[in-house]
Structure formats: C-alpha cells, structure tokens
Design a protein around this motif. Structure first.
Motif, PDB file in Angstrom:
ATOM      1  N   GLN A 334       0.851  -1.183   0.000  1.00  0.00           N
ATOM      2  CA  GLN A 334       0.000   0.000   0.000  1.00  0.00           C
ATOM      3  C   GLN A 334       0.891   1.239   0.000  1.00  0.00           C
ATOM      4  O   GLN A 334       1.463   1.617   1.022  1.00  0.00           O
ATOM      5  CB  GLN A 334      -0.915  -0.007   1.228  1.00  0.00           C
ATOM      6  N   LEU A 336       0.169   4.301  -0.182  1.00  0.00           N
ATOM      7  CA  LEU A 336      -0.309   5.396   0.660  1.00  0.00           C
ATOM      8  C   LEU A 336       0.199   5.235   2.098  1.00  0.00           C
ATOM      9  O   LEU A 336       0.519   6.228   2.761  1.00  0.00           O
ATOM     10  CB  LEU A 336      -1.840   5.464   0.639  1.00  0.00           C
ATOM     11  N   ASP A 337       0.292   3.986   2.566  1.00  0.00           N
ATOM     12  CA  ASP A 337       0.838   3.745   3.894  1.00  0.00           C
ATOM     13  C   ASP A 337       2.308   4.148   3.955  1.00  0.00           C
ATOM     14  O   ASP A 337       2.773   4.691   4.962  1.00  0.00           O
ATOM     15  CB  ASP A 337       0.682   2.267   4.275  1.00  0.00           C
ATOM     16  N   LYS A 338       3.035   3.883   2.864  1.00  0.00           N
ATOM     17  CA  LYS A 338       4.448   4.268   2.826  1.00  0.00           C
ATOM     18  C   LYS A 338       4.590   5.789   2.761  1.00  0.00           C
ATOM     19  O   LYS A 338       5.544   6.355   3.296  1.00  0.00           O
ATOM     20  CB  LYS A 338       5.144   3.611   1.628  1.00  0.00           C
ATOM     21  N   LYS A 340       2.478   7.897   4.201  1.00  0.00           N
ATOM     22  CA  LYS A 340       2.221   8.341   5.570  1.00  0.00           C
ATOM     23  C   LYS A 340       3.402   8.061   6.483  1.00  0.00           C
ATOM     24  O   LYS A 340       3.659   8.815   7.432  1.00  0.00           O
ATOM     25  CB  LYS A 340       0.962   7.652   6.103  1.00  0.00           C
ATOM     26  N   ALA A 341       4.122   6.982   6.194  1.00  0.00           N
ATOM     27  CA  ALA A 341       5.282   6.622   7.014  1.00  0.00           C
ATOM     28  C   ALA A 341       6.518   7.427   6.638  1.00  0.00           C
ATOM     29  O   ALA A 341       7.555   7.331   7.308  1.00  0.00           O
ATOM     30  CB  ALA A 341       5.577   5.126   6.883  1.00  0.00           C
ATOM     31  N   GLN A 346       5.133  11.882  -1.496  1.00  0.00           N
ATOM     32  CA  GLN A 346       3.717  12.109  -1.770  1.00  0.00           C
ATOM     33  C   GLN A 346       3.500  12.619  -3.184  1.00  0.00           C
ATOM     34  O   GLN A 346       2.561  12.183  -3.873  1.00  0.00           O
ATOM     35  CB  GLN A 346       3.140  13.109  -0.758  1.00  0.00           C
ATOM     36  N   TYR A 349       3.795   9.813  -5.574  1.00  0.00           N
ATOM     37  CA  TYR A 349       2.642   8.912  -5.428  1.00  0.00           C
ATOM     38  C   TYR A 349       1.464   9.396  -6.285  1.00  0.00           C
ATOM     39  O   TYR A 349       0.866   8.610  -7.033  1.00  0.00           O
ATOM     40  CB  TYR A 349       2.236   8.833  -3.963  1.00  0.00           C
TER      41      TYR A 349
END
Length: 526
Positions: A334, A336-338, A340-341, A346, A349
């Motif tokens: 995922q 999006l999880d990376k 956020k981490a 971004q 992405y």
C-alpha cells in the motif's frame, strides 16, 4: 421618414443567428435612438427567457413579468411609465428596463411563431410615440419580415448542422466503445477469467491503454500485475515500440540509478564505456517499474523530475537528455501507507496514480479457478507433449475451497505439479495435491512464514545433501560456497512456490538481498 429598406442588405448578409440578432438590434437602436433593445429567446423547456446578447434570464413560470404574458398569449404589450409600476416587484425585470423617462415606454412583441409557439420576443425601450408608430410603418414591417425569414432559415441550417455533429459524435462514441470492447475482449486469452472482476479489469486496461496517463497497477503478489502492465503497452499506440521492464526490488540501491539513467565513461570505477540506461531504451515506448514501492527515496525525486520534464541526466553526465516514454508501475504494498510513514514521496505517489488499476486476488474470483486450471493444464500438455486430462470433481473442490495466498502463480504451480504426477490420458486426482494443500488450507496452517534452519525444509531437500558434503574434498572454496548458496535459495524458492517474499523471510534476509542473489547466481523462480 426612415429608409428602412436600406438595412435589408445588411441583414441578409449575416450567416449566423447570433450575428443576425446583434445586427437587427443595432439597426433598431441606432435608427430609433432607443435607450435599449433586446431579443429574448425561450429556453428548451420554455421556463426561461434568455437575452441574446447579455445572457440574462427571466423566469416565465410565475407571470410576474410582462414577458411571461406576451410569451403565453402571443400578444404584444406597450407599457407606458405609469403601467411599468405594476411590474416593479420583479427585481430582475426592473434592473433590465431601468427607470423610464416621462415620455418613454416599453414595447414587447412576439416574433417568429411556429406551431403556435413564439420563438423570439423583441423588447424595445425608448420614446413612446416612436415605438407606437413603428408597428404601423409598412417599410419597417418588411424589414422585420426579412429578419424573421433569415432567422428561421439560419436556425434550420444551424439545427441541421447541430444534428449532424451530434450524429457524428454519437457514431464516433459508438465506434470508440466498440473498439474498446474488442480490445478488452482480446485480453481474454492472457488475462484468464469470465468473472465480473476480470471483465471489469480488462475494460480498465483497454481504457488506460488509450490514454497517455501514468498507470499504477496494484495487487497481491502472484496476481498477474506484470501481465496487466504488458497488456496496457500492447493495446496502446506505443505497442510497436520497446516495453522495458525493471524490478526495483531486484537490484541493489547503488546499482539501480545507473540501470535506470545509464552512465558515462569514467563516472565511477569500472565505467570503462558509456552505457544507455533503461529510461533511454524506453524512448517512444513503455517503461515498467515493478515493485516501485521499494525504490529508494533518493531516486524517487529524480524519477519525478523525469516524469515532469521528460529529461534526465546519466550518472556522471553533464548534459540533459530526453526520453518520451509512458510509465507503468506496479506494487504489492500500500503506497499510501508508505507515504504516511515518510518512506515514499507524496508528490510522486499522486503522479503515479493518474490511472490506478487494481488486480483482484484469486480468492476474490474463485469462479475463475476452473477456467484457469484448464488453461494451465492445456499449456502444460503443449509444452511437454503430454495428454493429461482435466481435474476430477473432488480435486476441483479442494482448489475452490483453498484461499490461494500465492494467487494465480500458486495455482499455476499446483496444476503443473499435479500434471507432472498424472499419467497421460488420466484426469487429475485429489491425491496429486497431497503434501501441498489440505482441506483447502496451506499445510503450514499459518500465513506467517517462520525462518527455518537450513536443511530442515518440508521433507528431504537438496539443501540437506549439500550440508553433508565432505569438507576435505573441497578444492575450490569460492565455487563450493557459490553452489551451496545457490542450492539453498533454489530449494527455498521451490518450497514457497516461487514467492520471494516468503522465501526471504524464512531465510532471515531482506527481499532485496534475495532478489540480488537470484540475479547474481542466475536462479530463476519456479
């Protein structure tokens, strides 16, 4: 007396209704020294009147303006200053007419009646006497007739042209839709399955292929992401240009940049000549970045720049180079999880996510298991010159009850394993799956892969024999270590049906390291 007929030629010269309406109002305002002139056109539903020039509109459903009465009754109105007071409650009408002078009036006339419907309203604001006398002037009425005739003619022509354009657009849409359906149907031989999810997936691929947007293919390991990426390329206008794939997880971080961007002679130790990178090789075609979620942060910014500007600089180079490629990327994580981490940019992405495609897991489309199994059996027979039959009912049942954590790739290996154990002209029995799955579940009973000591895989393994070698017989330590490592990794990959993530986890090493070793040792996943 005004020479109205002198204006006929000007009106007859116009070739668009909008220009004709403007010219007609200009003639009236100038000749009669009017304060204002408007042509009002009813909307398609007849609920609004729209000014031809300003775009102002008035509702004609509540009869709170004289326009509504003229439109409904098809009868003219001549309103003096004292009569206008009655209509002052309608603010829009009041603003449109303004304050009337003592000798001014508002004249509203219906024009061009077709099938008892009024097509235009003429609204004039000016000297009351001049407006009253206007409609008794035969020469002026002839000008009005010319205007109405010309307006009707141009409206019909524009209507026909509009219908032709609409028909052409409709036919174009139908042709495009038909082509898209044909293109999607052509994928049925490579992306197997008639489930609703697979039909939708093929439609998405066909749509994505016709665009130039970056495509992000997401799905679990073994679900067929590279097949999807290849299909996007094969259906695109770039299909005759290169398709250049690279697995971002399989190449060590310090080598990935030079693989992508290339390098110039002398850029680093060992760079004895210029080397063209994969971005340059993909010029005109498609660059496929598999497992892009494993791309190092340092390269993410450079990739974003290439995507935004279409230019790049080889390692050690001083000049910018161009490459026109279409990017297709894939990941099983995922992203999006990376993001956020903080381990994935971004901005990159969202640049990758221009056209997202999700590949469904096999567990979500169990109705395709029978068709996929038939496909793999047929292909096994073609490749090996055998004649293995179809699955027996109980063998199919156990497959249908299995969760397939390895997705289509796991099913393929299960079928190939079963075919290899089944004699020619016999159907595949449930016994051929013993030792691989039990009661529809993996034999381990857990999705978590536990690291295991070398040589203690399920049953005897090739690694066991390596452990029992005679150390005194080794004449080439480097080659012995090479063979030892190669056999352990090959054995572990075979144990996990080619799933590199699980094999790496069981060996206690990162997946990137395992991928590098597979490449270095020339190991191909089963």
């Amino acid at each position: 007396m005004r020479n109205w007929l002198a204006y006929v030629t000007d009106l007859a010269r116009e070739r668009r209704t909008a220009d004709l309406q403007d010219r007609f109002i200009q003639v009236l305002v100038k000749a009669l020294k009017l304060r204002k002139g408007m042509l009002l056109v009813p909307s398609c539903d007849g609920r609004q009147l729209v000014c031809h020039a300003s775009g102002e509109s008035w509702s004609v459903t509540d009869f709170d303006t004289p326009f509504a009465h003229v439109l409904q009754n098809a009868a003219p109105k001549h309103l003096e200053a004292e009569e206008i007071v009655f209509w002052q409650s309608n603010r829009a009408f009041r603003q449109a007419i303004g304050e009337l002078g003592f000798f001014e009036a508002v004249s509203i006339r219906p024009l061009i009646r077709h099938d008892k419907n009024v097509k235009l309203l003429l609204c004039l604001v000016g000297d009351s006497q001049a407006l009253s006398a206007l409609w008794h002037d035969e020469a002026f009425l002839q000008v009005v007739d010319v205007f109405q005739h010309q307006w009707s003619l141009l409206s019909d022509m524009e209507g026909e042209e509009s219908n032709r354009r609409a028909l052409k657009a409709s036919l174009t849409d139908i042709e495009k839709q038909t082509r898209q359906q044909e293109r999607a149907a052509s994928l049925a031989s490579t992306l197997i399955g008639d489930s609703g999810l697979m039909v939708r997936l093929r439609e998405q691929i066909a749509n994505a292929a016709s665009s130039q947007l970056s495509v992000l293919v997401q799905g679990e390991t073994g679900s067929g992401k590279e097949l999807v990426a290849r299909a996007v390329h094969d259906l695109s206008p770039r299909q005759h240009q290169p398709f250049v794939p690279i697995n971002c997880a399989a190449i060590p971080e310090h080598l990935l940049e030079s693989e992508l961007f290339g390098y110039e002679k002398g850029a680093f130790s060992g760079a004895v000549s210029d080397k063209e990178g994969l971005i340059a090789q993909a010029n005109g075609g498609t660059l496929f970045l598999d497992e892009i979620g494993d791309m190092p942060m340092s390269l993410q910014a450079k990739l974003l720049r290439v995507l935004e500007l279409g230019t790049f600089r080889p390692v050690g180079g001083s000049q910018e180079r161009q490459s026109d490629f279409r990017l297709v990327s894939a990941t099983h994580v995922q992203l999006l999880d990376k993001v956020k981490a903080g381990t994935f940019r971004q901005d990159l992405y969202y640049r990758l996510l221009q056209y997202p495609i999700h590949v469904p897991a096999l567990a979500q489309r169990k109705e395709d298991v029978r068709q996929l199994s038939h496909h793999f059996i047929t292909r096994f027979n073609q490749q090996h010159g055998t004649c293995v039959g179809e699955l027996q009912p109980d063998a199919l049942d156990i497959l249908l009850s299995y969760s397939f954590p390895g997705n289509v790739r796991e099913l393929k290996h299960l079928i190939e394993f079963a075919c290899a154990q089944t004699p020619d002209r016999e159907s595949i029995s449930i016994a051929t799956f013993s030792g691989r799955i039990s009661n529809g579940q993996p034999l381990s009973g857990s999705s978590k892969v536990q690291p295991m000591p070398i040589g203690y895989a399920n049953g005897a393994s090739t690694a066991d024999s390596v452990l029992n070698i005679d150390a005194a017989s080794i004449a080439d330590l480097k080659q012995a270590l090479h063979d030892f490592e190669q056999r352990i990794i090959t054995d572990r990959l075979s144990q996990f049906d080619g799933d590199k993530s699980k094999a790496a986890e069981s060996l206690g090493i990162p997946k990137r390291t395992l991928m590098y070793k597979c490449r270095k040792l020339e190991i191909k996943a089963p």
